[in-house]
Motif scaffolding. Structure first.
Motif, PDB file in Angstrom:
ATOM      1  N   PRO A 117     -17.084  10.674  64.901  1.00 36.11           N
ATOM      2  CA  PRO A 117     -15.760  11.280  64.712  1.00 36.11           C
ATOM      3  C   PRO A 117     -14.954  10.494  63.684  1.00 36.11           C
ATOM      4  O   PRO A 117     -15.014   9.263  63.638  1.00 36.11           O
ATOM      5  N   ALA A 118     -14.200  11.207  62.847  1.00 29.83           N
ATOM      6  CA  ALA A 118     -13.462  10.520  61.788  1.00 29.83           C
ATOM      7  C   ALA A 118     -12.183  11.258  61.439  1.00 29.83           C
ATOM      8  O   ALA A 118     -12.180  12.476  61.271  1.00 29.83           O
ATOM      9  N   GLY A 119     -11.100  10.486  61.326  1.00 30.72           N
ATOM     10  CA  GLY A 119      -9.852  10.941  60.739  1.00 30.72           C
ATOM     11  C   GLY A 119      -9.572  10.105  59.508  1.00 30.72           C
ATOM     12  O   GLY A 119     -10.354   9.213  59.145  1.00 30.72           O
ATOM     13  N   GLN A 120      -8.459  10.366  58.872  1.00 36.73           N
ATOM     14  CA  GLN A 120      -8.111   9.651  57.649  1.00 36.73           C
ATOM     15  C   GLN A 120      -8.097   8.132  57.853  1.00 36.73           C
ATOM     16  O   GLN A 120      -8.671   7.379  57.056  1.00 36.73           O
ATOM     17  N   GLN A 121      -7.489   7.680  58.942  1.00 40.11           N
ATOM     18  CA  GLN A 121      -7.409   6.234  59.166  1.00 40.11           C
ATOM     19  C   GLN A 121      -8.757   5.633  59.567  1.00 40.11           C
ATOM     20  O   GLN A 121      -8.981   4.441  59.372  1.00 40.11           O
ATOM     21  N   THR A 122      -9.659   6.445  60.101  1.00 45.14           N
ATOM     22  CA  THR A 122     -11.024   5.968  60.348  1.00 45.14           C
ATOM     23  C   THR A 122     -11.663   5.542  59.044  1.00 45.14           C
ATOM     24  O   THR A 122     -12.304   4.487  58.959  1.00 45.14           O
ATOM     25  N   HIS A 123     -11.502   6.356  58.006  1.00 44.00           N
ATOM     26  CA  HIS A 123     -12.104   6.039  56.706  1.00 44.00           C
ATOM     27  C   HIS A 123     -11.454   4.819  56.069  1.00 44.00           C
ATOM     28  O   HIS A 123     -12.141   4.004  55.440  1.00 44.00           O
ATOM     29  N   VAL A 124     -10.158   4.670  56.242  1.00 49.41           N
ATOM     30  CA  VAL A 124      -9.504   3.454  55.742  1.00 49.41           C
ATOM     31  C   VAL A 124     -10.080   2.230  56.442  1.00 49.41           C
ATOM     32  O   VAL A 124     -10.428   1.227  55.793  1.00 49.41           O
ATOM     33  N   GLN A 125     -10.230   2.316  57.750  1.00 46.30           N
ATOM     34  CA  GLN A 125     -10.754   1.177  58.503  1.00 46.30           C
ATOM     35  C   GLN A 125     -12.221   0.927  58.208  1.00 46.30           C
ATOM     36  O   GLN A 125     -12.686  -0.226  58.250  1.00 46.30           O
ATOM     37  N   ASP A 126     -12.981   1.980  57.891  1.00 45.48           N
ATOM     38  CA  ASP A 126     -14.372   1.779  57.459  1.00 45.48           C
ATOM     39  C   ASP A 126     -14.424   0.793  56.292  1.00 45.48           C
ATOM     40  O   ASP A 126     -15.278  -0.109  56.256  1.00 45.48           O
ATOM     41  N   ILE A 127     -13.522   0.975  55.341  1.00 45.34           N
ATOM     42  CA  ILE A 127     -13.526   0.151  54.130  1.00 45.34           C
ATOM     43  C   ILE A 127     -13.028  -1.257  54.420  1.00 45.34           C
ATOM     44  O   ILE A 127     -13.682  -2.250  54.064  1.00 45.34           O
ATOM     45  N   VAL A 128     -11.886  -1.342  55.077  1.00 49.29           N
ATOM     46  CA  VAL A 128     -11.334  -2.659  55.417  1.00 49.29           C
ATOM     47  C   VAL A 128     -12.312  -3.422  56.300  1.00 49.29           C
ATOM     48  O   VAL A 128     -12.563  -4.623  56.094  1.00 49.29           O
ATOM     49  N   GLY A 129     -12.891  -2.729  57.286  1.00 51.31           N
ATOM     50  CA  GLY A 129     -13.809  -3.374  58.208  1.00 51.31           C
ATOM     51  C   GLY A 129     -15.058  -3.912  57.532  1.00 51.31           C
ATOM     52  O   GLY A 129     -15.560  -4.975  57.883  1.00 51.31           O
ATOM     53  N   GLU A 130     -15.577  -3.175  56.532  1.00 47.75           N
ATOM     54  CA  GLU A 130     -16.764  -3.631  55.814  1.00 47.75           C
ATOM     55  C   GLU A 130     -16.468  -4.895  55.015  1.00 47.75           C
ATOM     56  O   GLU A 130     -17.265  -5.848  55.005  1.00 47.75           O
ATOM     57  N   VAL A 131     -15.323  -4.936  54.361  1.00 46.25           N
ATOM     58  CA  VAL A 131     -14.948  -6.129  53.595  1.00 46.25           C
ATOM     59  C   VAL A 131     -14.794  -7.327  54.523  1.00 46.25           C
ATOM     60  O   VAL A 131     -15.273  -8.432  54.224  1.00 46.25           O
ATOM     61  N   GLU A 132     -14.153  -7.108  55.650  1.00 43.17           N
ATOM     62  CA  GLU A 132     -13.945  -8.220  56.590  1.00 43.17           C
ATOM     63  C   GLU A 132     -15.241  -8.628  57.274  1.00 43.17           C
ATOM     64  O   GLU A 132     -15.496  -9.819  57.480  1.00 43.17           O
ATOM     65  N   ARG A 133     -16.082  -7.659  57.616  1.00 42.02           N
ATOM     66  CA  ARG A 133     -17.357  -7.967  58.280  1.00 42.02           C
ATOM     67  C   ARG A 133     -18.242  -8.839  57.407  1.00 42.02           C
ATOM     68  O   ARG A 133     -18.884  -9.782  57.884  1.00 42.02           O
ATOM     69  N   LEU A 134     -18.262  -8.531  56.108  1.00 45.82           N
ATOM     70  CA  LEU A 134     -19.083  -9.293  55.169  1.00 45.82           C
ATOM     71  C   LEU A 134     -18.341 -10.500  54.601  1.00 45.82           C
ATOM     72  O   LEU A 134     -18.918 -11.264  53.820  1.00 45.82           O
ATOM     73  N   ASP A 135     -17.073 -10.658  54.995  1.00 40.07           N
ATOM     74  CA  ASP A 135     -16.221 -11.746  54.513  1.00 40.07           C
ATOM     75  C   ASP A 135     -16.229 -11.814  52.987  1.00 40.07           C
ATOM     76  O   ASP A 135     -16.440 -12.865  52.389  1.00 40.07           O
ATOM     77  N   LEU A 136     -15.975 -10.660  52.368  1.00 41.77           N
ATOM     78  CA  LEU A 136     -16.029 -10.572  50.919  1.00 41.77           C
ATOM     79  C   LEU A 136     -14.743 -11.074  50.282  1.00 41.77           C
ATOM     80  O   LEU A 136     -13.640 -10.841  50.791  1.00 41.77           O
ATOM     81  N   ARG A 137     -14.892 -11.761  49.155  1.00 42.03           N
ATOM     82  CA  ARG A 137     -13.771 -12.173  48.314  1.00 42.03           C
ATOM     83  C   ARG A 137     -14.005 -11.614  46.910  1.00 42.03           C
ATOM     84  O   ARG A 137     -15.075 -11.123  46.601  1.00 42.03           O
ATOM     85  N   ASP A 138     -13.006 -11.733  46.047  1.00 40.26           N
ATOM     86  CA  ASP A 138     -13.121 -11.185  44.690  1.00 40.26           C
ATOM     87  C   ASP A 138     -13.628  -9.744  44.741  1.00 40.26           C
ATOM     88  O   ASP A 138     -14.608  -9.379  44.089  1.00 40.26           O
ATOM     89  N   VAL A 139     -12.944  -8.935  45.529  1.00 40.51           N
ATOM     90  CA  VAL A 139     -13.374  -7.563  45.796  1.00 40.51           C
ATOM     91  C   VAL A 139     -12.780  -6.598  44.772  1.00 40.51           C
ATOM     92  O   VAL A 139     -11.581  -6.632  44.479  1.00 40.51           O
TER      93      VAL A 139
END
Length: 230
Positions: free
Chosen positions: A46-68
Motif C-alpha cells: 500500500p502506498a500514498g504520497q508520503q509513503t513514497h517520500v519516506q521510501d526515499i528518505v528511508g533508503e538514504v538513511e538505511r544506507l547512511d548515504l552522504r554526498d547525495v
C-alpha cells in the motif's frame, strides 16, 4: 564519492535506471536506483504520497548515504522534492528529469488536464500504464518501447492525488532541471519558477520524456556534470 539515488516516474521501478546506473558507476560514482512502494517488485505494498517520500528518505538513511544527489524523473519529482528538504546535510544536489515539481498542498495531477486519470483512479485505485502507441514520437526504438510497456505496473492512485507537504522553498536547494525537448519546449509551472533562482540550472536534452531509455549515456553525462562541472 557521489551517491546518486535514482527514482523513476509512474509505472516504473529501479530497473528503468540500469543503463544510467552502469554509466555513473563507470565514472566512479555510486548509483542507487530505487523502486517506490506499490510498483515493480513492490507491487501490492500500500502506498500514498508520503509513503513514497519516506521510501526515499528511508533508503538514504538505511544506507547512511552522504554526498547525495537525488534524481527524480516525471512523477517522481514530487516525492523527490519533498524528500530533498528532509535530508539536511546529506544532500548535495537535486536533479529533476522532465519532472513534476512539488507544490505544497497540491497533488501530482494539479495543473494539467487529468480528468481521465482521476476517473481511472476512482474506479480502480490505480493509474493504469500506457500502451505502446502512447510512446510514439518520444525518440524511442520499438525495442525500448516494448521494454517500458512490458516492465510497467499500475501506479498506486493515492500517490498521484494526495497533496505534497513542503515546509521550505526548493529554490534554496542546489539543483538542475533536465528538459526533454521532444516532450515540450520548455519547463512550465513550478519548474519554471525554480529556474528563476541562480541556484538552479536548466539543461536541455534533445529526446523524449524517457531519456533513461532513449539516451542513457547522455543523461548519465548530465548527471555527472551536475556535480563535477562540464
Amino acid at each position: 564519492m557521489t551517491n546518486f539515488v535514482l527514482v523513476a516516474g509512474a509505472w516504473l521501478g529501479a530497473w528503468a535506471w540500469d543503463e544510467v546506473a552502469a554509466e555513473l558507476r563507470s565514472e566512479g560514482h555510486d548509483a542507487h536506483p530505487l523502486t517506490l512502494s506499490g510498483l515493480a517488485e513492490k507491487q501490492g505494498v500500500p502506498a500514498g504520497q508520503q509513503t513514497h517520500v519516506q521510501d526515499i528518505v528511508g533508503e538514504v538513511e538505511r544506507l547512511d548515504l552522504r554526498d547525495v544527489v537525488l534524481v527524480g524523473h516525471s512523477y517522481a519529482g514530487v516525492p523527490v522534492g519533498q524528500a530533498a528538504e528532509r535530508l539536511g546535510d546529506r544532500l548535495t544536489h537535486v536533479v529533476f528529469v522532465d519532472a513534476m515539481v512539488p507544490v505544497d498542498g497540491e497533488s501530482s495531477l494539479s495543473g494539467w488536464p487529468s480528468d481521465e486519470v482521476r476517473e481511472a483512479i476512482a474506479a480502480s485505485g490505480f493509474w493504469p500504464p500506457m500502451g505502446a502507441d502512447d510512446y510514439a514520437g518520444q525518440g524511442l526504438t520499438d525495442e525500448q518501447i516494448a521494454r517500458i510497456v512490458n516492465g510497467s505496473t499500475p501506479h498506486p492512485g493515492a500517490t498521484a492525488i494526495e497533496p505534497a507537504v513542503l515546509t521550505g522553498d526548493l529554490v534554496e536547494l542546489a539543483g538542475t532541471y533536465v528538459k526533454c525537448l521532444l516532450d515540450s519546449d520548455e519547463p512550465w509551472g513550478a519548474a519554471a519558477d525554480l529556474l528563476k533562482s541562480d541556484r538552479w540550472d536548466l539543461v536541455n536534452l534533445n529526446t523524449g520524456h524517457w531519456p533513461m531509455f532513449s539516451q542513457p549515456k547522455e543523461l548519465a553525462r548530465i548527471l555527472h556534470e551536475a556535480v563535477t562541472g562540464p
